[in-house]
Motif scaffolding. Structure first.
Motif, PDB file in Angstrom:
ATOM      1  N   PRO A  47       0.672  -1.192  -0.165  1.00 29.40           N
ATOM      2  CA  PRO A  47       0.107  -0.099  -0.032  1.00 29.40           C
ATOM      3  C   PRO A  47       0.921   1.177   0.036  1.00 29.40           C
ATOM      4  CG  PRO A  47      -0.021  -0.966   2.004  1.00 29.40           C
ATOM      5  CD  PRO A  47       0.557  -1.768   1.184  1.00 29.40           C
ATOM      6  N   GLU A  48       0.379   2.461  -0.483  1.00 28.89           N
ATOM      7  CA  GLU A  48       1.226   3.583  -0.513  1.00 28.89           C
ATOM      8  C   GLU A  48       0.860   4.250   0.737  1.00 28.89           C
ATOM      9  OE1 GLU A  48      -0.416   6.160  -3.769  1.00 28.89           O
ATOM     10  OE2 GLU A  48      -2.164   6.436  -2.734  1.00 28.89           O
ATOM     11  N   ASN A  49       1.676   5.428   0.798  1.00 29.17           N
ATOM     12  CA  ASN A  49       1.770   6.029   2.054  1.00 29.17           C
ATOM     13  C   ASN A  49       0.403   6.568   2.448  1.00 29.17           C
ATOM     14  OD1 ASN A  49       2.448   7.930   3.999  1.00 29.17           O
ATOM     15  ND2 ASN A  49       4.200   8.316   3.450  1.00 29.17           N
ATOM     16  N   PRO A  50      -0.234   6.388   3.587  1.00 24.48           N
ATOM     17  CA  PRO A  50      -1.637   6.710   3.985  1.00 24.48           C
ATOM     18  C   PRO A  50      -1.887   8.311   3.785  1.00 24.48           C
ATOM     19  CG  PRO A  50      -0.651   5.373   5.907  1.00 24.48           C
ATOM     20  CD  PRO A  50       0.358   5.658   4.709  1.00 24.48           C
ATOM     21  N   ILE A  51      -0.730   9.075   3.836  1.00 22.83           N
ATOM     22  CA  ILE A  51      -1.051  10.354   3.715  1.00 22.83           C
ATOM     23  C   ILE A  51      -1.541  11.060   2.554  1.00 22.83           C
ATOM     24  CG2 ILE A  51       1.342  11.023   3.321  1.00 22.83           C
ATOM     25  CD1 ILE A  51      -0.926  13.122   5.734  1.00 22.83           C
ATOM     26  N   ASN A  52      -1.158  10.250   1.480  1.00 22.34           N
ATOM     27  CA  ASN A  52      -1.490  10.367  -0.020  1.00 22.34           C
ATOM     28  C   ASN A  52      -2.916  10.574  -0.018  1.00 22.34           C
ATOM     29  OD1 ASN A  52       1.258  10.391  -0.578  1.00 22.34           O
ATOM     30  ND2 ASN A  52       1.231   8.307  -1.666  1.00 22.34           N
ATOM     31  N   ALA A  71       2.657  17.767   3.064  1.00 23.17           N
ATOM     32  CA  ALA A  71       3.589  16.842   2.907  1.00 23.17           C
ATOM     33  C   ALA A  71       4.923  17.090   3.463  1.00 23.17           C
ATOM     34  CB  ALA A  71       3.611  16.787   1.567  1.00 23.17           C
ATOM     35  N   ARG A  72       5.362  18.284   3.727  1.00 21.93           N
ATOM     36  CA  ARG A  72       6.466  18.716   4.190  1.00 21.93           C
ATOM     37  C   ARG A  72       6.577  18.309   5.952  1.00 21.93           C
ATOM     38  NH1 ARG A  72       8.310  24.418   4.169  1.00 21.93           N
ATOM     39  NH2 ARG A  72      10.447  23.283   4.702  1.00 21.93           N
ATOM     40  N   GLU A  73       5.412  18.616   6.422  1.00 21.03           N
ATOM     41  CA  GLU A  73       5.492  18.278   7.970  1.00 21.03           C
ATOM     42  C   GLU A  73       5.404  16.803   8.244  1.00 21.03           C
ATOM     43  OE1 GLU A  73       1.718  20.189   8.964  1.00 21.03           O
ATOM     44  OE2 GLU A  73       2.745  22.081   9.134  1.00 21.03           O
ATOM     45  N   THR A  74       4.639  15.862   7.425  1.00 21.42           N
ATOM     46  CA  THR A  74       4.482  14.684   7.760  1.00 21.42           C
ATOM     47  C   THR A  74       5.634  13.757   7.248  1.00 21.42           C
ATOM     48  OG1 THR A  74       2.183  14.776   7.222  1.00 21.42           O
ATOM     49  CG2 THR A  74       2.887  12.572   7.305  1.00 21.42           C
ATOM     50  N   GLY A  82       8.820  18.965  -1.373  1.00 20.49           N
ATOM     51  CA  GLY A  82       7.375  18.642  -1.040  1.00 20.49           C
ATOM     52  C   GLY A  82       6.435  19.259  -2.308  1.00 20.49           C
ATOM     53  N   LYS A  83       7.038  20.304  -2.917  1.00 21.72           N
ATOM     54  CA  LYS A  83       6.207  20.780  -4.028  1.00 21.72           C
ATOM     55  C   LYS A  83       6.448  19.610  -5.245  1.00 21.72           C
ATOM     56  CE  LYS A  83       5.059  23.769  -7.177  1.00 21.72           C
ATOM     57  NZ  LYS A  83       4.319  23.213  -8.320  1.00 21.72           N
TER      58      LYS A  83
END
Length: 94
Positions: A47-52, A71-74, A82-83
């Motif tokens: 599975p991909e990163n859950p934040i996605n 994205a930067r924080e996590t 991040g960009k």
């Protein structure tokens, strides 16, 4: 005395050029490793990163800046990373 100063300047410049070259090579290697990790993830069905999912929701709302910040924080990314991460998610959704 001037020769010593010039010599120190030349040595400093050579050291900076050497470091710059090494950083460039390391960035290339890291990019290659990330591509390998991405391919292995897809092939093994991990599975991909859950934040996605959360980032995609922010992107769909047009809140790219918030998505980059999240994205930067996590993920602990720099502003540029991040960009690029958000741009990659945006291009996958098209």
């Amino acid at each position: 005395m001037q020769y010593v100063e010039y010599l120190l300047i030349v040595i400093s410049l050579l050291a900076i050029i050497n470091l710059w070259t090494k950083v460039g090579k390391l960035e290339g290697r890291i990019k290659g490793m990330q591509d390998t990790i991405d391919r292995l993830t897809r092939q093994t069905g991990l599975p991909e990163n859950p934040i996605n999912d959360e980032l995609r929701k922010l992107i769909q709302k047009g809140e790219d800046v918030k998505a980059v910040k999240k994205a930067r924080e996590t993920l602990g990314l720099s502003l540029l990373e991040g960009k690029q991460y958000i741009d990659k998610l945006k291009s996958e959704n098209r």
